[in-house]
Design a protein around this motif. Sequence first.
Motif, PDB file in Angstrom:
ATOM      1  N   THR A  65       0.823  -1.210   0.000  1.00  0.00           N
ATOM      2  CA  THR A  65       0.000   0.000   0.000  1.00  0.00           C
ATOM      3  C   THR A  65       0.856   1.260   0.000  1.00  0.00           C
ATOM      4  O   THR A  65       1.994   1.265   0.487  1.00  0.00           O
ATOM      5  CB  THR A  65      -0.952   0.040   1.206  1.00  0.00           C
ATOM      6  OG1 THR A  65      -0.181   0.074   2.421  1.00  0.00           O
ATOM      7  CG2 THR A  65      -1.862  -1.171   1.213  1.00  0.00           C
ATOM      8  N   TRP A 101      -8.749  -0.162  -0.511  1.00  0.00           N
ATOM      9  CA  TRP A 101      -8.630   1.111   0.196  1.00  0.00           C
ATOM     10  C   TRP A 101      -8.804   0.922   1.698  1.00  0.00           C
ATOM     11  O   TRP A 101      -9.645   0.152   2.155  1.00  0.00           O
ATOM     12  CB  TRP A 101      -9.693   2.085  -0.311  1.00  0.00           C
ATOM     13  CG  TRP A 101      -9.443   2.594  -1.695  1.00  0.00           C
ATOM     14  CD1 TRP A 101      -9.830   2.027  -2.865  1.00  0.00           C
ATOM     15  CD2 TRP A 101      -8.756   3.800  -2.046  1.00  0.00           C
ATOM     16  NE1 TRP A 101      -9.417   2.787  -3.937  1.00  0.00           N
ATOM     17  CE2 TRP A 101      -8.762   3.881  -3.463  1.00  0.00           C
ATOM     18  CE3 TRP A 101      -8.137   4.812  -1.302  1.00  0.00           C
ATOM     19  CZ2 TRP A 101      -8.172   4.943  -4.143  1.00  0.00           C
ATOM     20  CZ3 TRP A 101      -7.544   5.871  -1.985  1.00  0.00           C
ATOM     21  CH2 TRP A 101      -7.573   5.931  -3.381  1.00  0.00           C
ATOM     22  N   PHE A 127      -5.616   8.093   3.910  1.00  0.00           N
ATOM     23  CA  PHE A 127      -6.013   7.032   2.993  1.00  0.00           C
ATOM     24  C   PHE A 127      -4.795   6.231   2.541  1.00  0.00           C
ATOM     25  O   PHE A 127      -3.717   6.781   2.307  1.00  0.00           O
ATOM     26  CB  PHE A 127      -6.716   7.621   1.767  1.00  0.00           C
ATOM     27  CG  PHE A 127      -8.035   8.241   2.069  1.00  0.00           C
ATOM     28  CD1 PHE A 127      -9.143   7.449   2.330  1.00  0.00           C
ATOM     29  CD2 PHE A 127      -8.178   9.626   2.111  1.00  0.00           C
ATOM     30  CE1 PHE A 127     -10.377   8.021   2.611  1.00  0.00           C
ATOM     31  CE2 PHE A 127      -9.398  10.206   2.395  1.00  0.00           C
ATOM     32  CZ  PHE A 127     -10.502   9.396   2.654  1.00  0.00           C
ATOM     33  N   VAL A 173      -3.886   2.794  -0.210  1.00  0.00           N
ATOM     34  CA  VAL A 173      -4.441   2.021  -1.318  1.00  0.00           C
ATOM     35  C   VAL A 173      -3.340   1.159  -1.922  1.00  0.00           C
ATOM     36  O   VAL A 173      -2.150   1.509  -1.851  1.00  0.00           O
ATOM     37  CB  VAL A 173      -5.044   2.964  -2.392  1.00  0.00           C
ATOM     38  CG1 VAL A 173      -3.968   3.827  -3.047  1.00  0.00           C
ATOM     39  CG2 VAL A 173      -5.832   2.185  -3.432  1.00  0.00           C
ATOM     40  N   GLU A 184      -6.813  -0.441  -5.590  1.00  0.00           N
ATOM     41  CA  GLU A 184      -7.798  -1.227  -4.854  1.00  0.00           C
ATOM     42  C   GLU A 184      -7.390  -1.416  -3.393  1.00  0.00           C
ATOM     43  O   GLU A 184      -6.324  -0.976  -2.965  1.00  0.00           O
ATOM     44  CB  GLU A 184      -7.977  -2.585  -5.531  1.00  0.00           C
ATOM     45  CG  GLU A 184      -6.676  -3.335  -5.743  1.00  0.00           C
ATOM     46  CD  GLU A 184      -6.828  -4.541  -6.655  1.00  0.00           C
ATOM     47  OE1 GLU A 184      -6.020  -5.472  -6.517  1.00  0.00           O
ATOM     48  OE2 GLU A 184      -7.735  -4.552  -7.512  1.00  0.00           O
ATOM     49  N   LYS A 202      -9.574   9.484  -1.490  1.00  0.00           N
ATOM     50  CA  LYS A 202     -10.084   8.259  -2.088  1.00  0.00           C
ATOM     51  C   LYS A 202     -10.840   8.609  -3.359  1.00  0.00           C
ATOM     52  O   LYS A 202     -11.721   9.477  -3.354  1.00  0.00           O
ATOM     53  CB  LYS A 202     -11.008   7.515  -1.121  1.00  0.00           C
ATOM     54  CG  LYS A 202     -11.517   6.188  -1.678  1.00  0.00           C
ATOM     55  CD  LYS A 202     -12.352   5.431  -0.655  1.00  0.00           C
ATOM     56  CE  LYS A 202     -12.821   4.100  -1.225  1.00  0.00           C
ATOM     57  NZ  LYS A 202     -13.631   3.326  -0.251  1.00  0.00           N
TER      58      LYS A 202
END
Length: 238
Positions: free
Chosen positions: A109, A124, A131, A133, A122, A115
């Motif tokens: 990540t 999240w 955030f 991801v 993908e 977001k």
Amino acid sequence: MKYLSEINTEGFTIIENVYSDDEIEKIISLIENTTEKKTENTTFRKSQDLFAIRQFHKEIPETLAFIFNKNLKNIIENTFGKGYFITKSIYFDKPEKSNWFVAYHQDLTISVDKKTEIENFENWTVKQNQFAVQPPAAILEKNFTIRIHMDKTTKENGALKVINNSHSKGIFRVENLEIENETICEVEKGGIMIMKPLLFHASNKTTNNERRRVIHIEFSNQQLPDGLDWSEKDSIRN
């Protein structure tokens, strides 16, 4: 380019004597002074097995002048080139009697500013109001991580274990991992480890009552698509 061949082939390299004892002590002093004042900060995680500071370079920016000494800046530029910036940083303090361990995994990540629906971004999540991801593998493959060792790190106090060359296989599930060539990455105080995010790595519990403090910094030179940006983006200090 001295270390690049080993990083590309094995997924990591270890470089000793990047920092003097005096530089390490200055960094530790700045960390200790700040943690005494910010114990309730949401980016701080403290338990009997681990103390961690997320967004480390933003929480204690005073350390960056010492972290990016001449040695480290030369290593980054001579190995990867110019144009790289910080994308994430975490400080790990594994106490002397820690039972904390981490199973084999890839670092999949990145920290981003918002977001949004983007193809192939993908899984999240949100941590400390930030955030995260999983981006396409092509982005992760171009990034690198530097781990700065504030203490001598051995197999007895949680040195990373890695599966050599596992970064070259792309993203895959740990259940499919075949341990063919495992290395325990012992590093002296003041040394660094450079690794690729897709390298499978793990660490064991502490068994020798010795502390292990590490600063983990991730780097990239890439612009994210469709207006998405790195939420912890910061320049390498001159």
